[in-house]
Design a protein around this motif. Structure first.
Motif, PDB file in Angstrom:
ATOM      1  N   LEU A 167     115.396  85.182  67.150  1.00 27.18           N
ATOM      2  CA  LEU A 167     115.006  86.150  67.708  1.00 27.18           C
ATOM      3  C   LEU A 167     113.441  86.313  67.773  1.00 27.18           C
ATOM      4  N   THR A 168     113.136  85.579  68.830  1.00 24.13           N
ATOM      5  CA  THR A 168     111.711  85.480  69.122  1.00 24.13           C
ATOM      6  C   THR A 168     111.609  85.724  70.555  1.00 24.13           C
ATOM      7  N   VAL A 182     107.252  84.861  83.099  1.00 24.32           N
ATOM      8  CA  VAL A 182     107.999  85.531  82.116  1.00 24.32           C
ATOM      9  C   VAL A 182     107.715  86.029  80.854  1.00 24.32           C
ATOM     10  N   SER A 183     108.149  87.175  80.254  1.00 24.15           N
ATOM     11  CA  SER A 183     107.696  87.686  79.120  1.00 24.15           C
ATOM     12  C   SER A 183     108.849  88.632  78.334  1.00 24.15           C
ATOM     13  N   ALA A 184     108.864  88.401  77.105  1.00 21.33           N
ATOM     14  CA  ALA A 184     110.041  88.975  76.482  1.00 21.33           C
ATOM     15  C   ALA A 184     109.724  89.988  75.322  1.00 21.33           C
ATOM     16  N   ASP A 185     110.500  91.022  75.161  1.00 21.79           N
ATOM     17  CA  ASP A 185     110.262  91.938  74.173  1.00 21.79           C
ATOM     18  C   ASP A 185     111.495  91.804  73.043  1.00 21.79           C
ATOM     19  N   PRO A 186     111.130  91.036  72.102  1.00 25.93           N
ATOM     20  CA  PRO A 186     112.234  90.762  70.967  1.00 25.93           C
ATOM     21  C   PRO A 186     112.872  92.232  70.268  1.00 25.93           C
ATOM     22  N   ASP A 187     112.121  92.993  70.130  1.00 27.53           N
ATOM     23  CA  ASP A 187     112.863  94.418  69.711  1.00 27.53           C
ATOM     24  C   ASP A 187     113.737  95.166  70.555  1.00 27.53           C
ATOM     25  N   ALA A 247     109.578  83.702  72.339  1.00 31.87           N
ATOM     26  CA  ALA A 247     109.805  82.392  73.042  1.00 31.87           C
ATOM     27  C   ALA A 247     110.885  82.145  73.368  1.00 31.87           C
ATOM     28  N   ALA A 248     112.061  82.182  72.001  1.00 32.08           N
ATOM     29  CA  ALA A 248     113.286  81.879  72.252  1.00 32.08           C
ATOM     30  C   ALA A 248     114.027  82.553  73.431  1.00 32.08           C
ATOM     31  N   LEU A 249     113.811  83.821  73.578  1.00 29.27           N
ATOM     32  CA  LEU A 249     114.288  84.883  74.671  1.00 29.27           C
ATOM     33  C   LEU A 249     113.850  84.151  76.114  1.00 29.27           C
ATOM     34  N   GLU A 250     112.512  84.096  76.354  1.00 32.93           N
ATOM     35  CA  GLU A 250     112.001  83.559  77.399  1.00 32.93           C
ATOM     36  C   GLU A 250     112.785  82.346  77.897  1.00 32.93           C
ATOM     37  N   ASN A 251     112.784  81.180  76.832  1.00 31.88           N
ATOM     38  CA  ASN A 251     113.405  79.883  77.222  1.00 31.88           C
ATOM     39  C   ASN A 251     114.737  80.062  77.396  1.00 31.88           C
ATOM     40  N   TYR A 252     115.683  80.979  76.861  1.00 35.16           N
ATOM     41  CA  TYR A 252     116.921  81.267  77.210  1.00 35.16           C
ATOM     42  C   TYR A 252     117.122  81.661  78.607  1.00 35.16           C
ATOM     43  N   LEU A 253     116.000  82.800  79.234  1.00 34.02           N
ATOM     44  CA  LEU A 253     116.435  83.006  80.548  1.00 34.02           C
ATOM     45  C   LEU A 253     116.011  81.875  81.548  1.00 34.02           C
TER      46      LEU A 253
END
Length: 205
Positions: free
Chosen positions: A102-103, A158-163, A105-111
């Motif tokens: 749950l980071t 791409v930018s992610a918010d893990p929270d 980078a992981a969320l961005e890569n997933y998308l």
């Protein structure tokens, strides 16, 4: 030969064969002990044959039981295996060999990986969406028909918010008819097993 004497050939009588009853051959009756021995040998031969038949039947039954058990085990394993799509991805969501962290980078890569399937592999991309979002889109046919109008898609910024489990990104869409579109979107993700699913996207501009 003297005159007046009877020829000797007339005085000779023909000898008749002597008839008689042919001799009867008497044979001694078989020894009772030999008869008993023969009977025992015959019974033993029958018993051996029966044992051989029963052994063959027993072996065949064991083989049949093992074969049936193997088939039942294979059928059970096949029934318990998860349903997969043509790409080998479980219908409940994308397959992951290890849990995704749950980071950001992981969320961005997933998308990015999700959009890399489009527009060519809508069947696989469809499984990355939650059931709720699939219903909101209108079903797989609507999803496939839309992406059928797109020639290519590029994901950037791409930018992610893990929270919040959100990913904000820009899309550049080139349509089959020559048009080009640029969109700013935010995707809402949810945890699913060891990975994620997309639960919706919002058009920001």
């Amino acid at each position: 030969m003297q005159a007046g004497s009877t020829p000797t050939w007339q005085l000779t009588e023909r000898a008749e064969p002597v008839s008689g009853t042919p001799p009867v051959e008497f044979r001694p009756s078989a020894d009772p002990a030999k008869r008993s021995l023969s009977a025992l040998m015959w019974a033993a031969s029958v018993a051996v044959a029966l044992i051989a038949v029963m052994t063959l039947v027993s072996v065949q039954l064991r083989n049949d039981n093992r074969s049936g058990s193997s088939m039942r085990t294979s059928a059970t394993a096949a029934q318990s295996a998860p349903e997969t799509t043509a790409t080998g991805t479980p219908s409940g969501g994308p397959a992951t060999s290890v849990p995704l962290p749950l980071t950001a980078a992981a969320l961005e890569n997933y998308l990015r990986q999700h959009y890399s399937l489009l527009p060519g592999n809508t069947l696989a991309a469809w499984t990355w969406l939650t059931t709720r979002y699939q219903g909101e889109i209108g079903g797989y046919d609507a999803y496939r028909n839309y992406w059928g109008t797109v020639a290519s898609v590029t994901v950037w910024d791409v930018s992610a918010d893990p929270d919040q489990l959100t990913v904000t990104y820009r899309l550049t869409l080139r349509y089959a008819d020559g048009r080009t579109g640029n969109e700013l979107r935010r995707a809402q993700l949810v945890r699913f097993g060891g990975g994620y699913l997309i639960d919706g996207t919002t058009l920001l501009s």
